[in-house]
Write a protein that holds these residues in place. Structure first.
Motif, PDB file in Angstrom:
ATOM      1  N   ARG A  41      54.718 -10.217 -15.956  1.00 55.61           N
ATOM      2  CA  ARG A  41      54.674 -10.087 -17.405  1.00 55.61           C
ATOM      3  C   ARG A  41      53.903  -8.829 -17.808  1.00 55.61           C
ATOM      4  NH1 ARG A  41      56.619 -14.293 -20.144  1.00 55.61           N
ATOM      5  NH2 ARG A  41      57.058 -16.222 -18.990  1.00 55.61           N
ATOM      6  N   GLU A  50      55.034 -10.214 -22.597  1.00 59.76           N
ATOM      7  CA  GLU A  50      56.476 -10.417 -22.468  1.00 59.76           C
ATOM      8  C   GLU A  50      56.890 -10.328 -20.995  1.00 59.76           C
ATOM      9  OE1 GLU A  50      60.618  -8.157 -23.875  1.00 59.76           O
ATOM     10  OE2 GLU A  50      58.690  -7.624 -24.807  1.00 59.76           O
ATOM     11  N   ARG A  51      57.897 -11.106 -20.620  1.00 66.54           N
ATOM     12  CA  ARG A  51      58.399 -11.067 -19.245  1.00 66.54           C
ATOM     13  C   ARG A  51      58.997  -9.694 -18.942  1.00 66.54           C
ATOM     14  NH1 ARG A  51      59.315 -14.532 -15.232  1.00 66.54           N
ATOM     15  NH2 ARG A  51      61.005 -14.096 -13.764  1.00 66.54           N
TER      16      ARG A  51
END
Length: 381
Positions: A253, A336-337
């Motif tokens: 991430r 966020e991934r």
């Protein structure tokens, strides 16, 4: 204050709308924007360059071909992302990238020895990089091995206030990439209290103010495409003992990271393998930074490496101009991934002036190194 704002306030620029983010779709480039160079050991580098309004010199579609091996794409794009210059007394605090393309200077033949001056402003040349290797033959001259290395250099220069910055992208015949910035030109001539500077000139009347140069680079890695690239962090415990133990952390991430003893990172594509069936990767080492840390409103300086998901409008580490994105890299990294990683590297240099810096100021360099890890099964030289 950014370079763009300084020029605008001086009446040298009219503020335009923010330029659109560069398109990411693969497009072939041609002369004079295409670089295709085979070095003496057989290593080949093929890439394109652009002079972008915001970031200045940008390299794109970077492909490395080791001698006797297949081509391997490395970088989709890479460019400077900020030069943050805070002074030790607390003011001023400059952000020197915002309209860097407008500050590019024309190069002379002396600036690009033995090379080509593309469009008059980008130098494409080669130079020796010293020993590639040396292996003693234990008294047997036929068993002794030695070779000198070469590197391809792509550079541009910019006049920003008192400073002339030289930005280099150096591509070695061993597959390494070295981004670096050299600061030269003139000192600002800023007078300060002794605790914030160093005496320059006769006696102790003029104390030139010390300051930092925090240079950020943005790199969109695409190892044989963007699909499977992964960022890993490696650490080694056991300081003060006889043993070292390696640990790996996969950065799945968006995140930030700081330098640590023996710490390094790599971008790896687990599906791309060398002749030994090991995954191909490029290692990032940022061990030469002064590691400046600013106040809370300069949180972008609080890490040495950032990993973010690709987003076209995230272009600068601070003072980002796109209205569709946040203003600084610390805010991009929001957990966020990551499926298409972009790496941001921050390298600091603390400049305490000296008498030798009297005009013209000798250049001082800062940068980092990207090294191939398991790209080939043996020494490619």
């Amino acid at each position: 204050m950014s370079l763009f704002l300084r020029l605008m306030l001086a009446g040298l620029l009219i503020a335009p709308a923010a330029p659109p983010a560069p398109a990411r779709a693969a497009q072939a480039c041609s002369s004079p924007y295409l670089i295709d160079k085979t070095l003496p050991n057989g290593a080949r580098w093929r890439l394109c360059w652009e002079m972008r309004t915001i970031e200045g010199l940008t390299v794109t579609k970077v492909v490395y071909t080791p001698k006797g091996n297949r081509p391997i794409s490395v970088l989709r794009s890479a460019a400077l992302a900020q030069i943050h210059v805070p002074y030790d007394s607390g003011e001023p605090r400059y952000h020197d990238i915002g309209s860097l393309g407008s500050a590019v200077v024309a190069l002379t033949e002396a600036d690009c020895p033995g090379g080509e001056r593309a469009k008059g402003k980008v130098c494409l040349t080669t130079r020796p990089r010293g020993h590639a290797y040396l292996k003693d033959g234990w008294g047997d001259p036929d068993a002794r091995e030695s070779a000198q290395g070469q590197e391809l250099v792509v550079l541009a220069a910019y006049q920003v206030g008192w400073y002339t910055y030289i930005s280099e992208w150096v591509f070695g015949d061993d597959g390494s990439i070295t981004p670096r910035v050299g600061a030269t030109g003139s000192l600002a001539g800023t007078t300060t209290a002794p605790k914030h500077g160093w005496p320059i000139g006769v006696g102790r009347k003029h104390f030139e103010e010390s300051h930092s140069h925090n240079v950020f680079w943005r790199m969109d890695f695409d190892i044989q495409g963007k699909t499977h690239d992964v960022v890993e962090q490696y650490d080694f415990s056991g300081s003060g003992t006889k043993k070292r133990s390696m640990t790996k952390r996969t950065l799945k991430r968006e995140t930030k990271a700081v330098n640590g003893r023996m710490r390094w990172w790599r971008v790896v594509d687990p599906r791309v393998r060398n002749g030994d069936r090991h995954p191909v990767s490029w290692e990032i080492n940022n061990s030469d930074s002064a590691e400046y840390r600013g106040p809370s409103d300069e949180a972008f300086t609080h890490a040495d490496v950032y990993v973010t998901q690709y987003r076209a409008c995230e272009r600068l580490a601070s003072e980002n101009v796109s209205p569709r994105c946040r203003r600084s890299v610390d805010r991009y990294a929001n957990g966020e991934r990551v499926t298409d990683p972009v790496l941001w590297v921050n390298v600091g240099f603390h400049h305490v002036a000296r008498d030798e810096d009297a005009d013209p100021m000798p250049i001082h360099w800062q940068g980092f190194r990207i090294t191939p890890r398991d790209v080939t099964a043996t020494n490619p030289h």
